[in-house]
Design a protein around this motif. Structure first.
Motif, PDB file in Angstrom:
ATOM      1  N   ALA A   2       0.826  -1.200   0.000  1.00 15.10           N
ATOM      2  CA  ALA A   2       0.000   0.000   0.000  1.00 15.10           C
ATOM      3  C   ALA A   2       0.863   1.254   0.000  1.00 15.10           C
ATOM      4  O   ALA A   2       2.070   1.208   0.206  1.00 15.10           O
ATOM      5  CB  ALA A   2      -0.924  -0.009   1.211  1.00 15.10           C
ATOM      6  N   ASP A   3       0.196   2.353  -0.220  1.00 12.51           N
ATOM      7  CA  ASP A   3       0.738   3.699  -0.301  1.00 12.51           C
ATOM      8  C   ASP A   3       2.188   3.873   0.162  1.00 12.51           C
ATOM      9  O   ASP A   3       3.108   3.869  -0.620  1.00 12.51           O
ATOM     10  CB  ASP A   3      -0.184   4.626   0.490  1.00 12.51           C
ATOM     11  N   ASN A   4       2.428   3.989   1.480  1.00  9.93           N
ATOM     12  CA  ASN A   4       3.768   4.259   1.990  1.00  9.93           C
ATOM     13  C   ASN A   4       4.528   3.004   2.363  1.00  9.93           C
ATOM     14  O   ASN A   4       5.589   3.082   2.975  1.00  9.93           O
ATOM     15  CB  ASN A   4       3.698   5.184   3.217  1.00  9.93           C
ATOM     16  N   GLU A   5       4.035   1.837   2.027  1.00 13.16           N
ATOM     17  CA  GLU A   5       4.690   0.596   2.399  1.00 13.16           C
ATOM     18  C   GLU A   5       5.793   0.264   1.401  1.00 13.16           C
ATOM     19  O   GLU A   5       5.619  -0.533   0.478  1.00 13.16           O
ATOM     20  CB  GLU A   5       3.666  -0.537   2.491  1.00 13.16           C
ATOM     21  N   TYR A   6       6.949   0.869   1.611  1.00 16.32           N
ATOM     22  CA  TYR A   6       8.091   0.587   0.754  1.00 16.32           C
ATOM     23  C   TYR A   6       8.538  -0.859   0.953  1.00 16.32           C
ATOM     24  O   TYR A   6       8.366  -1.440   2.023  1.00 16.32           O
ATOM     25  CB  TYR A   6       9.240   1.529   1.083  1.00 16.32           C
ATOM     26  N   ALA A   7       9.165  -1.405  -0.074  1.00 14.08           N
ATOM     27  CA  ALA A   7       9.602  -2.798  -0.005  1.00 14.08           C
ATOM     28  C   ALA A   7      10.588  -3.021   1.132  1.00 14.08           C
ATOM     29  O   ALA A   7      10.543  -4.036   1.820  1.00 14.08           O
ATOM     30  CB  ALA A   7      10.219  -3.201  -1.344  1.00 14.08           C
ATOM     31  N   LYS A   8      11.495  -2.064   1.339  1.00  9.93           N
ATOM     32  CA  LYS A   8      12.500  -2.165   2.399  1.00  9.93           C
ATOM     33  C   LYS A   8      12.473  -0.865   3.193  1.00  9.93           C
ATOM     34  O   LYS A   8      13.407  -0.069   3.159  1.00  9.93           O
ATOM     35  CB  LYS A   8      13.870  -2.446   1.798  1.00  9.93           C
ATOM     36  N   ALA A   9      11.389  -0.690   3.931  1.00 13.37           N
ATOM     37  CA  ALA A   9      11.113   0.585   4.584  1.00 13.37           C
ATOM     38  C   ALA A   9      12.178   0.976   5.604  1.00 13.37           C
ATOM     39  O   ALA A   9      12.405   2.167   5.847  1.00 13.37           O
ATOM     40  CB  ALA A   9       9.752   0.529   5.261  1.00 13.37           C
ATOM     41  N   ASP A  10      12.866   0.001   6.205  1.00 12.90           N
ATOM     42  CA  ASP A  10      13.839   0.334   7.242  1.00 12.90           C
ATOM     43  C   ASP A  10      15.097   0.992   6.692  1.00 12.90           C
ATOM     44  O   ASP A  10      15.935   1.464   7.460  1.00 12.90           O
ATOM     45  CB  ASP A  10      14.205  -0.911   8.051  1.00 12.90           C
ATOM     46  N   VAL A  11      15.223   1.055   5.361  1.00 10.58           N
ATOM     47  CA  VAL A  11      16.390   1.713   4.785  1.00 10.58           C
ATOM     48  C   VAL A  11      16.270   3.238   4.869  1.00 10.58           C
ATOM     49  O   VAL A  11      17.250   3.958   4.732  1.00 10.58           O
ATOM     50  CB  VAL A  11      16.595   1.265   3.321  1.00 10.58           C
ATOM     51  N   LEU A  12      15.053   3.725   5.126  1.00 10.80           N
ATOM     52  CA  LEU A  12      14.830   5.159   5.310  1.00 10.80           C
ATOM     53  C   LEU A  12      14.656   5.466   6.791  1.00 10.80           C
ATOM     54  O   LEU A  12      13.956   4.747   7.502  1.00 10.80           O
ATOM     55  CB  LEU A  12      13.576   5.615   4.561  1.00 10.80           C
ATOM     56  N   ASP A 221       2.776   6.267  -5.612  1.00 11.43           N
ATOM     57  CA  ASP A 221       3.148   7.298  -6.592  1.00 11.43           C
ATOM     58  C   ASP A 221       4.342   6.852  -7.429  1.00 11.43           C
ATOM     59  O   ASP A 221       4.395   7.110  -8.640  1.00 11.43           O
ATOM     60  CB  ASP A 221       3.478   8.604  -5.881  1.00 11.43           C
ATOM     61  N   LEU A 222       5.295   6.185  -6.798  1.00  6.93           N
ATOM     62  CA  LEU A 222       6.466   5.709  -7.527  1.00  6.93           C
ATOM     63  C   LEU A 222       6.084   4.619  -8.525  1.00  6.93           C
ATOM     64  O   LEU A 222       6.553   4.622  -9.673  1.00  6.93           O
ATOM     65  CB  LEU A 222       7.514   5.188  -6.547  1.00  6.93           C
ATOM     66  N   ARG A 223       5.227   3.709  -8.113  1.00  8.11           N
ATOM     67  CA  ARG A 223       4.782   2.673  -9.040  1.00  8.11           C
ATOM     68  C   ARG A 223       4.014   3.271 -10.213  1.00  8.11           C
ATOM     69  O   ARG A 223       4.123   2.799 -11.352  1.00  8.11           O
ATOM     70  CB  ARG A 223       3.920   1.640  -8.309  1.00  8.11           C
ATOM     71  N   ALA A 224       3.248   4.325  -9.950  1.00 11.35           N
ATOM     72  CA  ALA A 224       2.506   4.976 -11.033  1.00 11.35           C
ATOM     73  C   ALA A 224       3.456   5.535 -12.088  1.00 11.35           C
ATOM     74  O   ALA A 224       3.156   5.503 -13.290  1.00 11.35           O
ATOM     75  CB  ALA A 224       1.618   6.083 -10.474  1.00 11.35           C
ATOM     76  N   ILE A 225       4.608   6.035 -11.643  1.00 16.04           N
ATOM     77  CA  ILE A 225       5.581   6.600 -12.574  1.00 16.04           C
ATOM     78  C   ILE A 225       6.305   5.500 -13.343  1.00 16.04           C
ATOM     79  O   ILE A 225       6.311   5.472 -14.582  1.00 16.04           O
ATOM     80  CB  ILE A 225       6.601   7.476 -11.819  1.00 16.04           C
ATOM     81  N   THR A 256      15.370  -0.321  -6.253  1.00 13.52           N
ATOM     82  CA  THR A 256      15.848  -1.464  -5.479  1.00 13.52           C
ATOM     83  C   THR A 256      15.242  -1.525  -4.090  1.00 13.52           C
ATOM     84  O   THR A 256      14.735  -2.571  -3.666  1.00 13.52           O
ATOM     85  CB  THR A 256      17.382  -1.416  -5.366  1.00 13.52           C
ATOM     86  N   TYR A 257      15.265  -0.405  -3.377  1.00  9.65           N
ATOM     87  CA  TYR A 257      14.889  -0.422  -1.965  1.00  9.65           C
ATOM     88  C   TYR A 257      13.448   0.018  -1.695  1.00  9.65           C
ATOM     89  O   TYR A 257      12.815  -0.506  -0.780  1.00  9.65           O
ATOM     90  CB  TYR A 257      15.866   0.437  -1.156  1.00  9.65           C
ATOM     91  N   LEU A 258      12.953   0.952  -2.464  1.00 13.19           N
ATOM     92  CA  LEU A 258      11.598   1.428  -2.197  1.00 13.19           C
ATOM     93  C   LEU A 258      10.545   0.599  -2.932  1.00 13.19           C
ATOM     94  O   LEU A 258       9.463   0.359  -2.405  1.00 13.19           O
ATOM     95  CB  LEU A 258      11.473   2.907  -2.557  1.00 13.19           C
ATOM     96  N   LEU A 259      10.876   0.143  -4.140  1.00 11.37           N
ATOM     97  CA  LEU A 259       9.930  -0.680  -4.893  1.00 11.37           C
ATOM     98  C   LEU A 259      10.295  -2.162  -4.904  1.00 11.37           C
ATOM     99  O   LEU A 259       9.514  -2.981  -5.374  1.00 11.37           O
ATOM    100  CB  LEU A 259       9.806  -0.156  -6.328  1.00 11.37           C
TER     101      LEU A 259
END
Length: 290
Positions: A2-12, A221-225, A256-259
């Motif tokens: 979902a929305d803000n659920e990055y694939a590797k969220a702990d990297v941020l 938003d990133l996936r939309a782009i 790599t990290y967000l998607l």
């Protein structure tokens, strides 16, 4: 996802997380890396060390990065051990912070993170900047052998990628992509003889991944782009490139990290190499003949 659920969220990590952990210098090292190499001296996050993308990360003679011994020396004098959490931040929406992150990953440093929002957000929130340069005891750093093949692409690999019809992402400005400009506005000309882009590449300027406050856009938003507009998908091998591999390290980080794309490589030779090669496939929409 979902929305803000990055694939590797702990990297941020957030600016508040950094503020809360500034004194944990035995376990965490804050690293500032900027396009403007003089910016650190004007004021930086307390206890942050400076890593200069030119002087510290690149070989002084060859067009390449530092070797294992040089990397070990850099981290040792920065007080970074193998188990240190390294948090990168910088100017230009963390453009150069992700570049330093990428170089650290060439050597397999395990715990690397990015402060979401970079210098812009830290300053906008009125947080403290200092001018004193911290000093830490030298660390005993033992680097892994540099494993370029995992996240770095070379020209012959890019050519094979093109011939196989695999996706490439050109993260430069639309004017560079079209061939109207040979280099990024405001940057030095680095000698490309031809304008345009690698045949078949999709144009997605790196800065589209960032919101106005300097933080990364949401996962949706990133996936939309990248997926909705350009048709990328996690099951494809992707190569990103720009002019010298700095802007494309930002896109490499996003994919790599967000998607969560498992096979993304950064072509750091990028246009300064490809635009000078003999006989490689180039598309130049600004000319009638490429």
């Amino acid at each position: 996802m979902a929305d803000n659920e990055y694939a590797k969220a702990d990297v941020l990590v957030s600016t508040q997380w950094v503020a809360d952990n500034l004194q944990r210098t035995d376990k965490i090292r804050i690293v500032e890396s900027n396009e403007d190499v003089l910016l650190y001296a004007t004021g930086h996050i307390p206890n942050a060390v400076h890593i200069d993308w030119v002087a510290d990360l690149n070989d002084s003679i060859r067009r390449d990065y530092l070797d294992e011994d040089q990397f070990a020396a850099l981290l040792s004098r920065s007080g970074i051990g193998n188990d240190t959490t390294v948090v990168f931040y910088g100017d230009k929406n963390n453009w150069w912070a992700t570049y330093a992150f990428w170089v650290f990953k060439l050597f397999g440093h395990e715990d690397c993170r990015i402060m979401n929002g970079g210098r812009q957000k830290w300053i906008a929130e009125g947080r403290e900047l200092v001018k004193d340069k911290p000093s830490y005891p030298a660390a005993d750093y033992k680097p892994a052998a540099r494993a370029d093949y995992k996240i770095r692409a070379f020209r012959d690999q890019v050519l094979a990628h093109v011939n196989a019809g695999q996706p490439l992402v050109d993260v430069r400005s639309p004017q560079e992509f079209s061939g109207e400009l040979l280099h990024m506005p405001g940057s030095p000309q680095e000698g490309a003889l031809r304008g345009g882009h690698i045949k078949g590449a999709a144009s997605v300027p790196w800065s589209r991944a960032v919101a106005e406050d300097g933080t990364f856009k949401t996962a949706d938003d990133l996936r939309a782009i990248y997926e909705g507009e350009k048709g990328l998908s996690p099951d494809r091998n992707v190569i990103a490139y720009c002019r010298i591999g700095e802007r494309s390290s930002h896109t490499w980080f996003v994919l790599t990290y967000l998607l969560g794309y498992p096979n993304v490589r950064n072509y750091d030779g990028s246009w300064t190499e490809w635009g000078n090669l003999v006989g490689v496939p180039i598309e130049n929409p600004s000319r009638t003949k490429s």
